[in-house]
Design an enzyme around this catalytic site. Structure first.
Site, PDB file in Angstrom:
ATOM      1  N   ARG A 189       0.673  -1.240   0.330  1.00 22.94           N
ATOM      2  CA  ARG A 189       0.021   0.127  -0.488  1.00 22.94           C
ATOM      3  C   ARG A 189       0.624   1.090  -0.077  1.00 22.94           C
ATOM      4  O   ARG A 189       0.674   2.454   0.553  1.00 22.94           O
ATOM      5  CB  ARG A 189      -1.533  -0.048   1.258  1.00 22.94           C
ATOM      6  CG  ARG A 189      -1.973  -0.944   0.769  1.00 22.94           C
ATOM      7  CD  ARG A 189      -3.174  -1.613   0.639  1.00 22.94           C
ATOM      8  NE  ARG A 189      -4.040  -2.443   0.216  1.00 22.94           N
ATOM      9  CZ  ARG A 189      -3.509  -3.305  -0.875  1.00 22.94           C
ATOM     10  NH1 ARG A 189      -2.041  -3.274  -1.119  1.00 22.94           N
ATOM     11  NH2 ARG A 189      -3.961  -4.720  -0.184  1.00 22.94           N
ATOM     12  N   CYS A 244     -11.452  -1.180   3.225  1.00 20.50           N
ATOM     13  CA  CYS A 244     -10.454  -1.732   4.614  1.00 20.50           C
ATOM     14  C   CYS A 244      -9.916  -0.091   4.945  1.00 20.50           C
ATOM     15  O   CYS A 244      -9.199   1.219   4.868  1.00 20.50           O
ATOM     16  CB  CYS A 244      -9.808  -2.165   3.863  1.00 20.50           C
ATOM     17  SG  CYS A 244     -10.121  -3.724   3.604  1.00 20.50           S
ATOM     18  N   GLU A 315      -5.720   2.225   6.500  1.00 19.95           N
ATOM     19  CA  GLU A 315      -4.445   2.988   5.046  1.00 19.95           C
ATOM     20  C   GLU A 315      -5.570   3.684   4.999  1.00 19.95           C
ATOM     21  O   GLU A 315      -4.780   4.312   3.994  1.00 19.95           O
ATOM     22  CB  GLU A 315      -5.478   1.560   5.317  1.00 19.95           C
ATOM     23  CG  GLU A 315      -4.772   1.437   3.518  1.00 19.95           C
ATOM     24  CD  GLU A 315      -5.964   0.549   2.741  1.00 19.95           C
ATOM     25  OE1 GLU A 315      -7.037   1.368   2.017  1.00 19.95           O
ATOM     26  OE2 GLU A 315      -5.841  -0.855   2.372  1.00 19.95           O
TER      27      GLU A 315
END
Ligand code: EPU
Length: 321
Positions: A189, A244, A315
């Site tokens: 990520r 998420c 995130e």
């Protein structure tokens, strides 16, 4: 003697300039709840949607010379804007309509070159239509290609680093440059751009080329159906969210499982709730404020830490005042 209102004057000059340049494509005091998949967040002083790469570059340069803070957003699908909003300029590339360019790369492959503001689902559909293999992992990832590459978006089926061939960016020194995939450092990520991309400012991705393999259209369609069905089964949430919320920890159980095991599904703060379907989704059940979501985030982190000694980190990108 300098004017005591120099800062305000600079802002007013900038407002006049950008209104003249972008017309309807700039809005003042624009609620970010209208531009984020979370459907919450305070106002941006100036929100603009340039219609071309050239226009975007002009806005970036003017913003920098006026010394105003600048935030670049993609589709706003992985973004939580605090309730007091964003000072300065928010620029989204999602208004740029530019055709995807396909060029052959040897017998077996082709390159798809797209503007950073292209929506990732549009890129996936284009690849399927032209029987190119390699983008299906991204089916179901919302937002724009620029945002997806910047955060190396991915699923259990793959991530952006596997398909990025090169990117063109506006460097922090104001120069446009193209970087080969080999100059980019991707991790979970995350994309780290090389030093040369930076200058006084952060770089801005303008265009991305993806290298995909020529394949059989029917097989690619069948594969896409499997992936979409899996996604629908595991993450079917009707409420606004940013996907998420936390990164999966580097080792051990995924965040969703830890939050579930901590018994937090259904926990609420105001209209913000831990999804009952996938515990790593915080959903907005109506009128959640960013504060509600942030408070819920802290509760989740504290509970997971207390139960499993694991520190979850978001995130989702959290911005604003
Ligand atoms: N699980 C639970 N309870 C839950 C949710 C999940 O026990 O409430 C368990 C699942 O049963 C599974 C495991 O946790 O065994 C992992 O769940 P899942 O397969 O849904 O994948 P994930 O690790 O939670 C990642 C990405 C998703 C991506 C999916 C599917 C991250 C943080 N998330 O989720 O990406 O869609 O894989 O490929 O890497 C996003 O980035 O916004 C996102 C949703």
């Amino acid at each position: 003697m300098g004017s005591p209102n120099r800062k305000t004057d600079g802002m007013n000059d900038f407002r006049a300039w950008i209104e003249n340049k972008l017309g309807q494509r700039v809005r003042f005091n624009e609620p970010m709840s209208a531009h984020t998949s979370f459907r919450t967040g305070g106002p941006a002083d100036i929100f603009c949607l340039p219609a071309s790469v050239e226009e975007a570059v002009a806005v970036v340069q003017k913003t920098r010379s006026a010394n105003l803070p600048l935030l670049i957003t993609g589709g706003g699908t992985n973004l939580l804007v605090r309730d007091n909003g964003i000072r300065g300029v928010v620029l989204s590339l999602k208004g740029i309509r530019q055709k995807i360019r396909m060029t052959p790369a040897g017998e077996e492959e082709a390159l798809l070159t797209v503007c950073a503001g292209t929506r990732t689902p549009v890129l996936c559909a284009f690849a399927i239509k032209h029987a190119l293999n390699g983008m299906n992992f991204a089916l179901g990832i919302p937002g724009t290609v620029g945002g997806a590459v910047m955060m190396n978006a991915g699923t259990r089926f793959g991530a952006m680093d596997a398909v990025v061939d090169k990117i063109t960016l506006l460097g922090g020194d104001g120069e446009k440059r193209t970087l080969a995939g080999s100059a980019l450092t991707f991790s979970y990520r995350k994309l780290v751009l090389p030093e040369e991309a930076f200058g006084e400012f952060d770089p801005l991705i303008l265009e991305v080329s993806f290298r995909l393999a020529k394949g059989e259209r029917k097989e690619i369609i069948d594969d896409s159906k499997r992936i979409i069905a899996f996604r629908k089964k595991s993450q079917p949430t009707p409420f606004p969210s940013a996907g998420c919320f936390f990164k999966n920890p580097p080792a051990g159980e995924p965040a969703g499982k830890l939050i579930d095991l901590a018994g937090l599904k259904g926990l609420t703060k105001g209209d913000a709730a831990v999804s009952r379907r996938h515990a790593n989704f915080i959903v907005n059940r109506g009128a959640a404020s960013a504060d509600d979501i942030l408070e819920l985030m802290e509760t989740i982190r504290a509970r997971v830490f207390a139960d499993f000694n694991v520190e979850l980190s978001p995130e989702v990108r959290i911005v604003g005042a």
